[in-house]
Motif scaffolding. Structure first.
Motif, PDB file in Angstrom:
ATOM      1  N   ASP B 144       0.956  -1.200  -0.183  1.00 23.67           N
ATOM      2  CA  ASP B 144       0.050  -0.186  -0.065  1.00 23.67           C
ATOM      3  C   ASP B 144       0.771   1.339   0.090  1.00 23.67           C
ATOM      4  OD1 ASP B 144      -2.579  -1.074   0.088  1.00 23.67           O
ATOM      5  OD2 ASP B 144      -2.209  -1.791   2.304  1.00 23.67           O
ATOM      6  N   LEU B 145       1.856   1.352   0.652  1.00 17.86           N
ATOM      7  CA  LEU B 145       2.670   2.403   0.995  1.00 17.86           C
ATOM      8  C   LEU B 145       4.212   2.298   0.461  1.00 17.86           C
ATOM      9  CD1 LEU B 145       2.358   5.332   2.625  1.00 17.86           C
ATOM     10  CD2 LEU B 145       3.364   3.731   4.539  1.00 17.86           C
ATOM     11  N   LYS B 168      -0.832   3.248  -3.200  1.00 18.94           N
ATOM     12  CA  LYS B 168      -1.799   3.933  -2.675  1.00 18.94           C
ATOM     13  C   LYS B 168      -1.255   5.113  -1.997  1.00 18.94           C
ATOM     14  CE  LYS B 168      -5.098   0.401  -2.204  1.00 18.94           C
ATOM     15  NZ  LYS B 168      -5.414  -0.665  -1.252  1.00 18.94           N
ATOM     16  N   GLY B 169       0.001   5.061  -1.410  1.00 19.35           N
ATOM     17  CA  GLY B 169       0.375   6.208  -0.428  1.00 19.35           C
ATOM     18  C   GLY B 169       1.872   6.324  -0.514  1.00 19.35           C
TER      19      GLY B 169
END
Lengths: 206, 206
Positions: B144-145, B168-169
């Protein structure tokens, strides 16, 4: 000057915002726009600014360049201060060579570690010393700021030693919570808040 | 849920404050006390809380334990997310082994660097890969990161690669300003703001 942490935090953010505006070539900014950027009220921004004894608000707003320069002067952001780093593990050695610190007014003048072995192996252009030299170096070189990058279990003890040696400010990168007297500047640099912020942002993107 | 950055920042701080109160054994807290701790108004705090759809305000205030638990649930702070680190210099390798990240909901599952030499010498219990594996690993492991710890000049390019791979981040520890699309979570972790805050604090202690 007696300013609350919240005022200083906002003013620091204003400074960063002015910096970005100047880079984009913007000439004027209103207190309303500053308020929106910081998520606070117009009234709070104007109060913060008046606490600094600043004037210069025109019909077009504040002059970005003038305002930034005045802020830097009032906050003494251009004054060079000396810093040292205690704990030369990976994070500590990374920060030893953090070039931006100098631009931001802090020159790292010394590193400390309790392991002589580590001190011998380290490669950096900053002078490094054993912990027994801490007080001598801080007093002798008038070091203002101590940056703590030791493991959590030693953090409070190192802070106590720094304060004893006459340090004025502490940045704590260890996950430990440290207690310091009120006259010591203290900032918790643990990444927990940032990671929580990011975690919370994920829910808004779903 | 659609919350502004400023609301999320305040709520994250509220969570940290509740955490500290719970540790001190405090049972109830008023929105007024929260407002004072955060340097904002009672009204703002109550608005932030109502945006989360939370209730439970009693005459004694909010129950610290209940409030904290509800916040963690609303913000999904307990959900485990996967992170990777790009750039295995000193700061990158320091963060590879940052134990607290796991407690804060992020498990570092991979490290990347463009230097095969560096990858071979590195000692860590996290798997490390060359940059050519970035997309495969991010997609294959649903990372995700992305945590960027490369030099400033490569930061934007790495960010573009991460976004292309479906991240996503992004947490950006490089001093470079990075541009990302609006749907990407982005946080600037440069220490400049913290150093400015501390510099400004010095004037209040003179």
């Amino acid at each position: 000057m007696d300013l609350s942490n919240n005022t200083i935090e906002r003013i620091t953010k204003i400074y960063g915002y002015l910096d970005a505006l100047e880079e984009r070539g913007v000439d004027f900014v209103s207190s309303k726009e500053l308020a929106e950027a910081l998520g606070t009220t117009d009234h709070t921004i104007r109060k913060d600014i008046s606490l600094l004894g600043m004037t210069g608000y025109t019909r077009k707003g504040y002059s970005v360049r003038f305002f930034k320069k005045e802020l830097a002067k009032k906050l003494e952001l251009n004054k060079k201060r000396k810093a040292c780093i205690i704990g030369l593990g990976r994070l500590g050695t990374a920060l030893l060579d953090y070039e931006r610190a100098k631009e931001d007014g802090f020159e790292v003048v010394a590193g400390f570690d309790c392991s002589i072995n580590k001190l011998e192996r380290i490669r950096t252009h900053i002078e490094v010393f054993p912990m027994s030299e801490l007080e001598n170096i801080i007093k002798g070189r008038s070091v203002d700021l101590g940056i703590i990058t030791v493991p959590a279990k030693s953090a409070q003890q190192v802070a106590d030693q720094l304060i004893e040696a006459g340090i004025k400010g502490i940045l704590n990168f260890s996950p430990a919570k440290i207690v310091v007297p009120k006259n010591i500047i203290y900032l918790d640099m643990d990444f927990t808040n940032a990671l929580r912020f990011v975690a919370a942002k994920f829910i808004t993107k779903q």
